[in-house]
Write a protein that holds these residues in place. Structure first.
Motif, PDB file in Angstrom:
ATOM      1  N   SER A   1       0.808  -1.226   0.000  1.00 24.32           N
ATOM      2  CA  SER A   1       0.000   0.000   0.000  1.00 24.32           C
ATOM      3  C   SER A   1       0.837   1.270   0.000  1.00 24.32           C
ATOM      4  O   SER A   1       0.409   2.298  -0.523  1.00 24.32           O
ATOM      5  CB  SER A   1      -0.949   0.009   1.209  1.00 24.32           C
ATOM      6  N   ALA A   2       2.048   1.237   0.594  1.00 22.03           N
ATOM      7  CA  ALA A   2       2.884   2.435   0.671  1.00 22.03           C
ATOM      8  C   ALA A   2       4.013   2.431  -0.351  1.00 22.03           C
ATOM      9  O   ALA A   2       4.878   3.304  -0.316  1.00 22.03           O
ATOM     10  CB  ALA A   2       3.475   2.567   2.084  1.00 22.03           C
ATOM     11  N   LEU A   3       3.986   1.468  -1.279  1.00 23.33           N
ATOM     12  CA  LEU A   3       5.106   1.290  -2.201  1.00 23.33           C
ATOM     13  C   LEU A   3       4.831   1.884  -3.576  1.00 23.33           C
ATOM     14  O   LEU A   3       3.691   1.855  -4.054  1.00 23.33           O
ATOM     15  CB  LEU A   3       5.420  -0.203  -2.349  1.00 23.33           C
ATOM     16  N   ASP A   4       5.887   2.377  -4.215  1.00 18.17           N
ATOM     17  CA  ASP A   4       5.756   2.816  -5.600  1.00 18.17           C
ATOM     18  C   ASP A   4       5.770   1.592  -6.516  1.00 18.17           C
ATOM     19  O   ASP A   4       5.919   0.454  -6.064  1.00 18.17           O
ATOM     20  CB  ASP A   4       6.851   3.823  -5.973  1.00 18.17           C
ATOM     21  N   LEU A   5       5.605   1.813  -7.811  1.00 11.80           N
ATOM     22  CA  LEU A   5       5.443   0.707  -8.748  1.00 11.80           C
ATOM     23  C   LEU A   5       6.639  -0.248  -8.748  1.00 11.80           C
ATOM     24  O   LEU A   5       6.482  -1.471  -8.792  1.00 11.80           O
ATOM     25  CB  LEU A   5       5.214   1.251 -10.157  1.00 11.80           C
ATOM     26  N   ARG A   6       7.824   0.297  -8.682  1.00 11.88           N
ATOM     27  CA  ARG A   6       9.026  -0.534  -8.707  1.00 11.88           C
ATOM     28  C   ARG A   6       9.057  -1.476  -7.506  1.00 11.88           C
ATOM     29  O   ARG A   6       9.312  -2.679  -7.628  1.00 11.88           O
ATOM     30  CB  ARG A   6      10.269   0.358  -8.721  1.00 11.88           C
ATOM     31  N   TRP A   7       8.769  -0.938  -6.313  1.00 13.97           N
ATOM     32  CA  TRP A   7       8.851  -1.749  -5.101  1.00 13.97           C
ATOM     33  C   TRP A   7       7.661  -2.672  -4.946  1.00 13.97           C
ATOM     34  O   TRP A   7       7.759  -3.721  -4.300  1.00 13.97           O
ATOM     35  CB  TRP A   7       9.046  -0.845  -3.887  1.00 13.97           C
ATOM     36  N   GLN A   8       6.516  -2.324  -5.525  1.00 14.37           N
ATOM     37  CA  GLN A   8       5.400  -3.267  -5.555  1.00 14.37           C
ATOM     38  C   GLN A   8       5.805  -4.541  -6.306  1.00 14.37           C
ATOM     39  O   GLN A   8       5.561  -5.662  -5.845  1.00 14.37           O
ATOM     40  CB  GLN A   8       4.181  -2.633  -6.229  1.00 14.37           C
ATOM     41  N   LEU A   9       6.422  -4.343  -7.472  1.00 16.52           N
ATOM     42  CA  LEU A   9       6.893  -5.489  -8.254  1.00 16.52           C
ATOM     43  C   LEU A   9       7.974  -6.261  -7.509  1.00 16.52           C
ATOM     44  O   LEU A   9       7.961  -7.492  -7.472  1.00 16.52           O
ATOM     45  CB  LEU A   9       7.422  -5.009  -9.609  1.00 16.52           C
ATOM     46  N   GLN A  10       8.905  -5.532  -6.887  1.00 17.19           N
ATOM     47  CA  GLN A  10       9.987  -6.179  -6.141  1.00 17.19           C
ATOM     48  C   GLN A  10       9.418  -7.039  -5.014  1.00 17.19           C
ATOM     49  O   GLN A  10       9.830  -8.193  -4.814  1.00 17.19           O
ATOM     50  CB  GLN A  10      10.918  -5.120  -5.553  1.00 17.19           C
ATOM     51  N   ALA A  11       8.450  -6.499  -4.284  1.00 15.68           N
ATOM     52  CA  ALA A  11       7.871  -7.218  -3.148  1.00 15.68           C
ATOM     53  C   ALA A  11       7.176  -8.498  -3.594  1.00 15.68           C
ATOM     54  O   ALA A  11       7.422  -9.586  -3.055  1.00 15.68           O
ATOM     55  CB  ALA A  11       6.896  -6.311  -2.397  1.00 15.68           C
ATOM     56  N   LEU A  12       6.306  -8.394  -4.587  1.00 16.81           N
ATOM     57  CA  LEU A  12       5.549  -9.571  -5.004  1.00 16.81           C
ATOM     58  C   LEU A  12       6.415 -10.588  -5.741  1.00 16.81           C
ATOM     59  O   LEU A  12       6.202 -11.795  -5.618  1.00 16.81           O
ATOM     60  CB  LEU A  12       4.359  -9.155  -5.861  1.00 16.81           C
ATOM     61  N   GLN A  13       7.399 -10.115  -6.494  1.00 14.06           N
ATOM     62  CA  GLN A  13       8.310 -11.056  -7.144  1.00 14.06           C
ATOM     63  C   GLN A  13       9.116 -11.833  -6.104  1.00 14.06           C
ATOM     64  O   GLN A  13       9.321 -13.052  -6.240  1.00 14.06           O
ATOM     65  CB  GLN A  13       9.250 -10.312  -8.096  1.00 14.06           C
ATOM     66  N   THR A  14       9.567 -11.146  -5.046  1.00 10.96           N
ATOM     67  CA  THR A  14      10.305 -11.817  -3.982  1.00 10.96           C
ATOM     68  C   THR A  14       9.427 -12.835  -3.275  1.00 10.96           C
ATOM     69  O   THR A  14       9.859 -13.965  -2.994  1.00 10.96           O
ATOM     70  CB  THR A  14      10.835 -10.797  -2.959  1.00 10.96           C
ATOM     71  N   LEU A  15       8.181 -12.460  -2.998  1.00 12.35           N
ATOM     72  CA  LEU A  15       7.259 -13.389  -2.348  1.00 12.35           C
ATOM     73  C   LEU A  15       7.002 -14.609  -3.227  1.00 12.35           C
ATOM     74  O   LEU A  15       6.975 -15.748  -2.740  1.00 12.35           O
ATOM     75  CB  LEU A  15       5.943 -12.678  -2.028  1.00 12.35           C
ATOM     76  N   ARG A  16       6.807 -14.370  -4.515  1.00  8.77           N
ATOM     77  CA  ARG A  16       6.554 -15.475  -5.434  1.00  8.77           C
ATOM     78  C   ARG A  16       7.725 -16.452  -5.452  1.00  8.77           C
ATOM     79  O   ARG A  16       7.551 -17.670  -5.387  1.00  8.77           O
ATOM     80  CB  ARG A  16       6.285 -14.931  -6.840  1.00  8.77           C
ATOM     81  N   GLU A  17       8.940 -15.917  -5.538  1.00  2.29           N
ATOM     82  CA  GLU A  17      10.128 -16.772  -5.556  1.00  2.29           C
ATOM     83  C   GLU A  17      10.298 -17.508  -4.225  1.00  2.29           C
ATOM     84  O   GLU A  17      10.666 -18.684  -4.202  1.00  2.29           O
ATOM     85  CB  GLU A  17      11.368 -15.913  -5.835  1.00  2.29           C
ATOM     86  N   SER A  18       9.996 -16.830  -3.119  1.00  2.54           N
ATOM     87  CA  SER A  18      10.178 -17.421  -1.798  1.00  2.54           C
ATOM     88  C   SER A  18       9.240 -18.602  -1.571  1.00  2.54           C
ATOM     89  O   SER A  18       9.673 -19.680  -1.146  1.00  2.54           O
ATOM     90  CB  SER A  18       9.953 -16.359  -0.710  1.00  2.54           C
ATOM     91  N   VAL A  19       7.945 -18.428  -1.863  1.00  5.24           N
ATOM     92  CA  VAL A  19       7.002 -19.523  -1.611  1.00  5.24           C
ATOM     93  C   VAL A  19       7.239 -20.680  -2.577  1.00  5.24           C
ATOM     94  O   VAL A  19       7.075 -21.849  -2.212  1.00  5.24           O
ATOM     95  CB  VAL A  19       5.535 -19.037  -1.678  1.00  5.24           C
ATOM     96  N   ALA A  20       7.624 -20.370  -3.808  1.00  2.16           N
ATOM     97  CA  ALA A  20       7.873 -21.435  -4.779  1.00  2.16           C
ATOM     98  C   ALA A  20       9.083 -22.270  -4.385  1.00  2.16           C
ATOM     99  O   ALA A  20       9.068 -23.502  -4.482  1.00  2.16           O
ATOM    100  CB  ALA A  20       8.064 -20.842  -6.172  1.00  2.16           C
ATOM    101  N   SER A  21      10.132 -21.614  -3.914  1.00  5.17           N
ATOM    102  CA  SER A  21      11.362 -22.336  -3.579  1.00  5.17           C
ATOM    103  C   SER A  21      11.229 -23.132  -2.289  1.00  5.17           C
ATOM    104  O   SER A  21      11.838 -24.190  -2.146  1.00  5.17           O
ATOM    105  CB  SER A  21      12.539 -21.365  -3.460  1.00  5.17           C
ATOM    106  N   ARG A  22      10.402 -22.654  -1.343  1.00  7.46           N
ATOM    107  CA  ARG A  22      10.278 -23.313  -0.051  1.00  7.46           C
ATOM    108  C   ARG A  22       9.033 -24.190   0.052  1.00  7.46           C
ATOM    109  O   ARG A  22       8.852 -24.899   1.044  1.00  7.46           O
ATOM    110  CB  ARG A  22      10.265 -22.275   1.072  1.00  7.46           C
TER     111      ARG A  22
END
Length: 271
Positions: free
Chosen positions: A168-189
């Protein structure tokens, strides 16, 4: 019976005797899924997340990899869960690095110092937060504190992440960074993450599964591409909208107008 992944059975939740969600059933979502929780304001998205976390009055079953979390004492339940509320982390004098260490000491007390260091280094590198590590929390912007808070949850490596509007407080770049990191994290673990978001196109692009809440409870569940439709958007959001492909062939929600017969009611007071 083994309930692999995450599922709900007859979950009801509310506050001070007021029911917000009633008898919500969710078929098992497989491990390794990034799940978007979407819907208009005040339909109970935060309530659902809090109910799963055991932070509000609830009845029913909450299954995670064969364990009914609803039967566990609160302290044990929270070992399986990483919860991030809407409120930003406090702007304290702590360094961001100290806040990450504190999160691990309280939730992963059996880890060695080397394990904690490795977990922090790995998560911070994946999220691109190295420049924030030695800065005080009260020196950071709201968006930077939100990313530090998200890192606190990811670093703990829980089986289930419950994130209430973490972008909610993130700009477009960090929104993508956050969700991409989450996607990679749950997939790998092989874990599960439920993330409440308002940006349907971000959810379409990056989430494996979607839960759509409306005034009548859970309205749809499944692959975002399969369940989002003009009819569903009209019913849940009260808008006329289209699902079209962009120039790269990715699905895109285009909202054209408020539906003519959409109810113009004030926001109900639901947390």
């Amino acid at each position: 019976m083994m309930h692999k992944g995450f599922s709900l059975h007859q979950l009801s939740a509310g506050y001070r005797g007021r029911i917000v969600l009633r008898n919500v059933d969710l078929a098992p979502v497989p491990p390794g899924s990034l799940v978007a929780l979407v819907g208009p304001n005040a339909v109970g998205k935060s309530t659902l997340i809090k109910a799963v976390a055991g932070l509000c009055a609830a009845q029913g079953q909450v299954w995670l990899d064969g364990i009914n979390l609803a039967t566990l004492p609160a302290a044990v339940r929270l070992r399986h869960i990483g919860y991030l509320p809407q409120a930003l982390p406090q702007a304290s004098s702590l360094l961001a690095y100290e806040s990450w260490q504190s999160a691990l000491r309280s939730s992963r007390s059996t880890w060695t110092a080397a394990q904690r260091e490795a977990a922090i280094e790995n998560a911070v590198a994946r999220m691109g937060l190295q420049a924030l590590a030695l800065r005080h929390m009260n020196e950071l912007s709201g968006g930077q504190r939100q990313m530090v808070g998200l890192a606190q949850v990811i670093i703990r490596a829980p089986q289930l992440l419950l994130l209430d509007e973490p972008t909610s407080a993130l700009d477009l770049r960090w929104q993508l960074q956050a969700l991409q990191t989450l996607r990679e994290s749950v997939a790998s673990r092989g874990t599960t993450c439920i993330v409440a978001v308002h940006d349907l196109n971000l959810a379409l692009r990056l989430c494996d599964h979607m839960l759509v809440l409306g005034a009548g409870g859970l309205q749809a569940s499944g692959n975002p591409v399969d369940i989002l439709s003009p009819a569903l958007l009209r019913e849940v959001y009260g808008i006329e909208a289209r699902i079209e492909a962009c120039s790269l062939g990715k699905p895109l929600v285009i909202a054209d107008a408020v539906a003519q017969n959409a109810a113009a009611t004030p926001f109900p007071h639901i947390p």
